[in-house]
Write a protein that holds these residues in place. Structure first.
Motif, PDB file in Angstrom:
ATOM      1  N   ALA A 101      -1.725  -2.817 -12.952  1.00 28.62           N
ATOM      2  CA  ALA A 101      -1.618  -3.809 -14.023  1.00 28.62           C
ATOM      3  C   ALA A 101      -2.209  -5.144 -13.580  1.00 28.62           C
ATOM      4  N   ARG A 102      -1.961  -5.528 -12.347  1.00 24.82           N
ATOM      5  CA  ARG A 102      -2.526  -6.784 -11.831  1.00 24.82           C
ATOM      6  C   ARG A 102      -4.055  -6.717 -11.798  1.00 24.82           C
ATOM      7  N   GLU A 103      -4.574  -5.611 -11.336  1.00 21.94           N
ATOM      8  CA  GLU A 103      -6.028  -5.432 -11.287  1.00 21.94           C
ATOM      9  C   GLU A 103      -6.612  -5.426 -12.698  1.00 21.94           C
ATOM     10  N   GLY A 104      -5.957  -4.737 -13.608  1.00 24.74           N
ATOM     11  CA  GLY A 104      -6.415  -4.705 -14.998  1.00 24.74           C
ATOM     12  C   GLY A 104      -6.424  -6.092 -15.614  1.00 24.74           C
ATOM     13  N   VAL A 126     -13.953  -9.598 -17.882  1.00 26.53           N
ATOM     14  CA  VAL A 126     -15.299  -9.219 -17.456  1.00 26.53           C
ATOM     15  C   VAL A 126     -15.640  -7.805 -17.932  1.00 26.53           C
ATOM     16  N   ASP A 127     -14.710  -6.876 -17.746  1.00 22.27           N
ATOM     17  CA  ASP A 127     -14.978  -5.479 -18.101  1.00 22.27           C
ATOM     18  C   ASP A 127     -15.116  -5.255 -19.601  1.00 22.27           C
ATOM     19  N   LEU A 128     -14.375  -6.004 -20.403  1.00 21.79           N
ATOM     20  CA  LEU A 128     -14.349  -5.753 -21.847  1.00 21.79           C
ATOM     21  C   LEU A 128     -15.022  -6.835 -22.675  1.00 21.79           C
ATOM     22  N   GLY A 129     -15.457  -7.910 -22.033  1.00 20.79           N
ATOM     23  CA  GLY A 129     -16.007  -9.060 -22.747  1.00 20.79           C
ATOM     24  C   GLY A 129     -17.116  -8.741 -23.725  1.00 20.79           C
ATOM     25  N   GLU A 130     -17.938  -7.750 -23.438  1.00 16.70           N
ATOM     26  CA  GLU A 130     -19.058  -7.426 -24.318  1.00 16.70           C
ATOM     27  C   GLU A 130     -18.702  -6.403 -25.387  1.00 16.70           C
ATOM     28  N   SER A 131     -17.603  -5.679 -25.209  1.00 20.09           N
ATOM     29  CA  SER A 131     -17.287  -4.618 -26.164  1.00 20.09           C
ATOM     30  C   SER A 131     -16.035  -4.870 -27.002  1.00 20.09           C
ATOM     31  N   VAL A 132     -15.242  -5.866 -26.619  1.00 19.83           N
ATOM     32  CA  VAL A 132     -14.003  -6.177 -27.350  1.00 19.83           C
ATOM     33  C   VAL A 132     -14.036  -7.665 -27.687  1.00 19.83           C
ATOM     34  N   GLU A 192      -7.442 -10.969 -25.473  1.00 20.20           N
ATOM     35  CA  GLU A 192      -6.198 -11.741 -25.332  1.00 20.20           C
ATOM     36  C   GLU A 192      -4.978 -10.872 -25.617  1.00 20.20           C
ATOM     37  N   ALA A 193      -5.072 -10.013 -26.625  1.00 20.08           N
ATOM     38  CA  ALA A 193      -3.957  -9.106 -26.939  1.00 20.08           C
ATOM     39  C   ALA A 193      -3.698  -8.159 -25.770  1.00 20.08           C
ATOM     40  N   LEU A 194      -4.773  -7.664 -25.168  1.00 21.51           N
ATOM     41  CA  LEU A 194      -4.622  -6.790 -24.005  1.00 21.51           C
ATOM     42  C   LEU A 194      -3.986  -7.535 -22.842  1.00 21.51           C
ATOM     43  N   LEU A 195      -4.416  -8.769 -22.613  1.00 21.04           N
ATOM     44  CA  LEU A 195      -3.841  -9.551 -21.525  1.00 21.04           C
ATOM     45  C   LEU A 195      -2.342  -9.772 -21.739  1.00 21.04           C
TER      46      LEU A 195
END
Length: 104
Positions: A40-43, A49-55, A61-64
């Motif tokens: 969870a910490r790594e996620g 960075v990982d989702l910035g272009e697709s979400v 923010e909701a995922l965070l």
């Protein structure tokens, strides 16, 4: 025991060692939950960075927020498991030393 079995993957219910020796289940539950906290910490650290272009930003923010809530829940579970582990250690008898040999 039932609570601990809920914390580990369902497949773990197949192994009798966990029912026969509760400290083994506590150990596996602790390791599993600690690994989930680490994930969870790594996620959380890498989500933007990982989702910035697709979400879209509001989705990230909701995922965070999910990571924050789950991180808090998982950390509390890890602490609760440590308390159970300590209680089991106090409750179980110490292994008796082997037979003593008389001094020469």
């Amino acid at each position: 025991m039932a609570w601990l079995l809920e914390l580990v993957p369902p497949e773990y219910r197949r192994y009798g060692v966990f029912r026969r020796y509760p400290p083994t289940l506590v150990r596996m539950a602790r390791q599993h939950v600690e690994a989930c906290v680490t994930a969870a910490r790594e996620g959380f650290r890498t989500a933007r960075v990982d989702l910035g272009e697709s979400v879209p930003p509001h989705g990230v923010e909701a995922l965070l927020e999910v990571y924050r809530r789950e991180g808090t829940r998982l950390a509390a579970l890890a602490e609760a498991i440590k308390l159970v582990e300590a209680a089991l250690r106090e409750q179980s008898p110490s292994p008796s030393p082997g037979p003593s040999t008389p001094a020469p």
